[in-house]
Design a protein around this motif. Structure first.
Motif: not given
Length: 924
Positions: A371-397
């Motif tokens: 469960a923790l591995e699946q959560a980590y992969r999902f949240l980290r991938r979400t983090e990457h997609f948030l940062q792809y948007r404007n190439d900035e270090q953000t973690h905000l949905l």
């Protein structure tokens, strides 16, 4: 910043999804006419180290033509362009579903390592032209800068817009060897300054990586680079528990800028500092308060920040918010901090690798780890997609549903499915975070009790309640006057003051309060210098209760725990201690842990391996001891388990020592370990010696010398007294010719000896001999030899005389002048029954081959009765007597008796049956 027109996507389907989500990509596509074609080309293969290096070479050639006379400036521009190429290629591949999470994080980490290497080499070359090489005064050789990567870069799990956490170190103080000599400290400070400028300064091409040096000793107040001596001083005198937590993810990098440098020695020195600082062999329970505080700080950090920003709630931040990435990191790294010293395989810098190792070591439930591995992969991938948007270090949905729907689409979800996955993962993470200390095997998460008020004397009321002339009263006075206690720091004095009343009260509740109390006080004096143990007993009342129960039940258990207090934290979780031991799984895990005990140069850390095996043996033995005292193991089952444990450790020892014995001609050793005596009969006790014989089957002319050295190394590994004690005492006197014989005997030599020179007592010993470890082919040959020897025809009278003579000799060697009955050595005791069984096997195995099995005395007596060699009723009675003897002997040993002697009347029935069978068999 002006917007450029966006080229048509109809010809570039690979870029369509990425450009719809990423504003940064849309801008770059409009600004660079050739970027779309380049990305279409670059995205055809995975991004890795080789690709990054190839792209760098291409960009470097282009930039050098533009600015050939400013190498550092050119390098900075090249690295920035390289970062853009890696970033946008990963983005397109990720959003298109062609790159997984691992490719993205490994590629970004590889880029950071590559950039650090290029920057360091260039800066070092530039500075040495001015100042010469920084010299190590001990070796007179150039020394390199050690770049310690921390955090996500340390774990090869960098995100796409992350900064990098670094610590810069060097080996020794000294000075450079140039005409304009400067101190090594100044040289490396200049190196760091220029390296950071190449990576972090904002230019027309942006940055390569933002750098953060706040994890270095003394943070912003500390020097940019410090020597290993300075680091050691800091960690010993000022290192905080949160720094131990941070250093879990440290990964040192050394790049050779100087031809004659030898950085491995300094890397080994750094490892020797880092490992004991982070991973304590004895878990530091004093650190629990600060770790719980760290957990609460993680929990409240984002709430405080969010409260100052009106449009943000804690659910918007996937890193610091409830159920976020930081909480997963805490659960995994707390488990590492607690158990990593005992489980070297979990000492991983990568979070998912550490989580997998914890699951393999059974330190975390498999379902929770998944469960923790699946959560980590999902949240980290979400983090990457948030940062792809404007190439900035953000973690905000996104804070509106329209943007969230865009995010979900880019990640391949519907809005409903994305929200469902997000909620599920955050709920799992939040639950694990709340139970972090239970998961780590530290019980519940309740707040620690407040420390007692300062005092330098033991609680006076404790003494007032105890008769000063009683054994306990006298022991308390001795405890108070002990130099070991008087030297304790104030914090330990306080803990001892708080602990003693609880200890005395716990002892008072037992059936033997005085004995129990004295045993507890002996332990207390032993562990007092380690305040962590006092903290454990003070802060975990259940541990004190369980400890008191064990000490009341067994003097031997009290002595064992006092000698090996490392085992005390096993009492935190009682249920796992009571579970059956799966030795096959334990063997596999032991092998994995020993493989993980490595030096900085990759070679096995022999001292750690030896200590780990000793600690492993103590832990398994203690688990058996707890189950034994609880009445969950029969004497036979306990002996089987202890014998199987010894076999396991012999096999593992042989595996470890073979590579240490070099031979040009013997590549695959043919070597076996034969067990005799208690181990051979699978009747091993807690503190039994191992009777062993080493055998080889190898015609190589170098074999005698080689296998003798191998045997010597085996004995050394087993018997050397390390900081964790000895593994086993070993007795090799049952080998051919005893102490006068060779240490390792050839199989042919063993066969000749047994067939032509062995005495009757040596054939007796074969009835309790078996293959224990090593080459199984030799084991099979030995079993055939053993059967052949036992099947030899024997003269009844000669054998009887030999057996009785040896029995008298052994009895004479164990005189008993007391009025008590010696269960083992006196007439009609255990040895008599064993000699009866061995006589029957040697005399009758030829016509009754069922007696050949190494089955133990009880089973063999029953088989002899079935063969009508002895009366069945008497066989059953003696078998029951032998079982009673073993049980009594075991109970006396647990009570601390040096010799197993009892009132003769307590064994009158058993003695009667044993004497009757002896007279029947030997006609006396």
């Amino acid at each position: 910043m002006s917007r450029h027109p966006i080229p048509s996507m109809s010809q570039k389907p690979l870029l369509k999804a990425a450009s719809e989500w990423s504003e940064a990509l849309r801008y770059q596509l409009g600004a660079q006419a050739t970027l779309a074609q380049q990305l279409e080309h670059d995205c055809q293969q995975a991004v890795g180290k080789k690709q990054i290096s190839k792209w760098f070479d291409t960009l470097e050639q282009q930039n050098e033509q533009v600015s050939p006379h400013a190498p550092l400036t050119t390098l900075g521009a090249t690295l920035r362009l390289l970062r853009q190429r890696v970033f946008y290629t990963l983005m397109v591949r990720d959003i298109a579903g062609q790159a997984g999470f691992d490719e993205v994080t490994l590629a970004m980490s590889a880029l950071a390592d590559f950039a650090l290497e290029k920057a360091y080499l260039a800066v070092s070359h530039s500075l040495t032209q001015r100042f010469g090489y920084p010299i190590d005064p001990d070796t007179q050789r150039p020394q390199e800068l050690i770049i310690v990567t921390m955090g996500k870069l340390g774990g090869y799990e960098l995100n796409v817009s992350s900064d990098i956490d670094l610590i810069f170190l060097y080996g020794r103080e000294g000075k450079t060897n140039g005409r304009r000599a400067i101190s090594n400290h100044e040289f490396f400070a200049k190196t760091v300054q220029q390296l950071l400028a190449i990576l972090s300064e904002t230019t027309a091409y942006g940055k390569v990586f933002r750098t953060d040096l706040r994890l270095r000793p003394d943070a912003d107040a500390g020097p940019l680079a410090c020597s290993l001596a300075a680091l050691e001083h800091y960690l010993i005198n000022q290192g905080h528990d949160w720094e131990r937590y941070a250093w879990i993810k440290s990964r040192p990098l050394v790049f050779k800028a100087f031809t004659d440098s030898a950085p491995q020695a300094h890397l080994a020195e750094l490892q020797a500092l880092r490992t004991p600082f982070v991973y304590r062999k004895y878990f530091d329970f004093d650190a629990l308060a600060s770790l719980r505080h760290l957990r609460e700080r993680i929990r409240h950090e984002w709430q405080k920040r969010a409260s100052s920003q009106h449009n943000i709630d804690t659910q918007n931040h996937i890193k610091l918010g409830d159920g976020g990435i930081r909480e997963i990191e805490f659960v995994v790294q707390l488990n590492q901090l607690v158990r990593g010293g005992r489980n070297p395989s979990t000492q991983k810098t990568n979070l998912l690798a550490a989580l997998s190792a914890q699951r393999q070591a059974d330190l975390i439930e498999a379902s929770l780890a998944t469960a923790l591995e699946q959560a980590y992969r999902f949240l980290r991938r979400t983090e990457h997609f948030l940062q792809y948007r404007n190439d900035e270090q953000t973690h905000l949905l996104p804070n509106n549903s329209a943007q969230t729907q865009q995010l979900a689409k880019a990640m391949g979800y519907t809005l409903e499915a994305f929200n469902e996955q997000l909620a599920k993962h955050r709920q799992n993470v939040q639950g694990a975070f709340q139970e972090a200390f239970r998961i780590a095997g530290l019980g519940h998460n309740e707040a620690l009790p407040k420390p007692s008020s300062p005092s330098t004397e033991l609680d006076k009321e404790t003494f007032n309640a105890i008769d000063a002339t009683s054994p306990v009263g006298k022991r308390l006075v001795q405890l108070q006057q002990s130099p070991r206690i008087r030297r304790l720091p104030t914090v330990s004095q306080n803990r001892l003051t708080a602990l003693l009343p609880a200890l005395l009260e716990a002892a008072a509740q037992t059936d033997n309060p005085e004995q129990t109390c004295l045993r507890l006080l002996n332990l207390t004096e032993t562990i007092a210098p380690r305040s962590a143990y006092l903290a454990l007993l003070s802060e975990y009342p259940d541990v004190l209760a369980r400890l008191t129960q064990l000490f009341s039940a067994s003097q031997w258990a009290a002595q064992y725990l006092t000698q090996y207090p490392l085992l005390l934290d096993s009492l935190i979780e009682w249920q796992p201690l009571m579970q059956p031991i799966q030795l096959s799984e334990q063997a596999q895990q032991l092998h994995t842990e020993l493989d993980a005990c490595r030096l900085a140069n990759g070679k096995p850390d022999i001292e750690r391996q030896m200590n780990f095996m000793r600690d492993f043996q103590r832990q398994i033995s203690f688990q058996l001891l707890v189950q034994d005292i609880a009445g969950k193991l029969s004497v036979e089952k306990l002996a089987d388990e202890l014998s199987a444990l010894a076999d396991l450790l012999l096999e593992e020892t042989l595996y470890r020592v073979i590579p240490l014995i070099h031979s040009e001609t013997i590549k695959t050793p043919a070597f076996a370990i034969l067990a005799y005596g208690k181990l051979g009969g699978k009747e091993l006790g807690y503190a039994s010696d191992l009777d062993l014989v080493f055998v080889y089957d190898d015609p190589n002319p170098d074999a005698p010398q080689y296998y003798t050295r191998l045997g010597q190394r085996m004995v050394s590994w087993l018997t050397t007294l390390t900081s964790s004690g000895r593994l086993y005492e070993v007795d090799l006197r049952l080998r051919p010719d005893g102490d006068a014989g060779v240490l390792a005997v050839s199989f042919d030599g063993l066969s000749r000896y047994q067939l032509t020179h062995a005495k009757p007592w040596e054939h007796q010993a074969l009835t309790r001999a078996r293959f224990a470890a090593g080459d199984k082919r030799i084991g099979l040959r030995f079993e055939r030899l053993r059967r052949r020897i036992l099947l030899l025809p024997r003269n009844r009278q000669a054998l009887k005389y030999a057996i009785c003579t040896m029995r008298d000799k052994i009895r004479a060697g164990h005189p008993n002048n007391s009025q008590l009955f010696d269960i083992k050595h006196d007439i009609a005791g255990m040895v008599d029954i064993e000699f009866i069984t061995q006589y029957l096997v040697l005399l009758h195995a030829a016509e009754h081959p069922q007696l050949l099995g190494n089955l133990g005395n009880i089973a063999l007596l029953n088989l002899a009765a079935q063969a009508e060699l002895i009366p069945m009723s008497l066989a059953k009675a003696v078998a029951a007597s032998y079982r009673d003897y073993r049980r009594l002997q075991h109970r006396l040993r647990l009570d601390g008796a040096e010799k197993a002697r009892i009132d003769p009347q307590l064994a009158a029935k058993q003695r009667h049956y044993a004497q009757q069978l002896w007279n029947t068999v030997f006609h006396r």
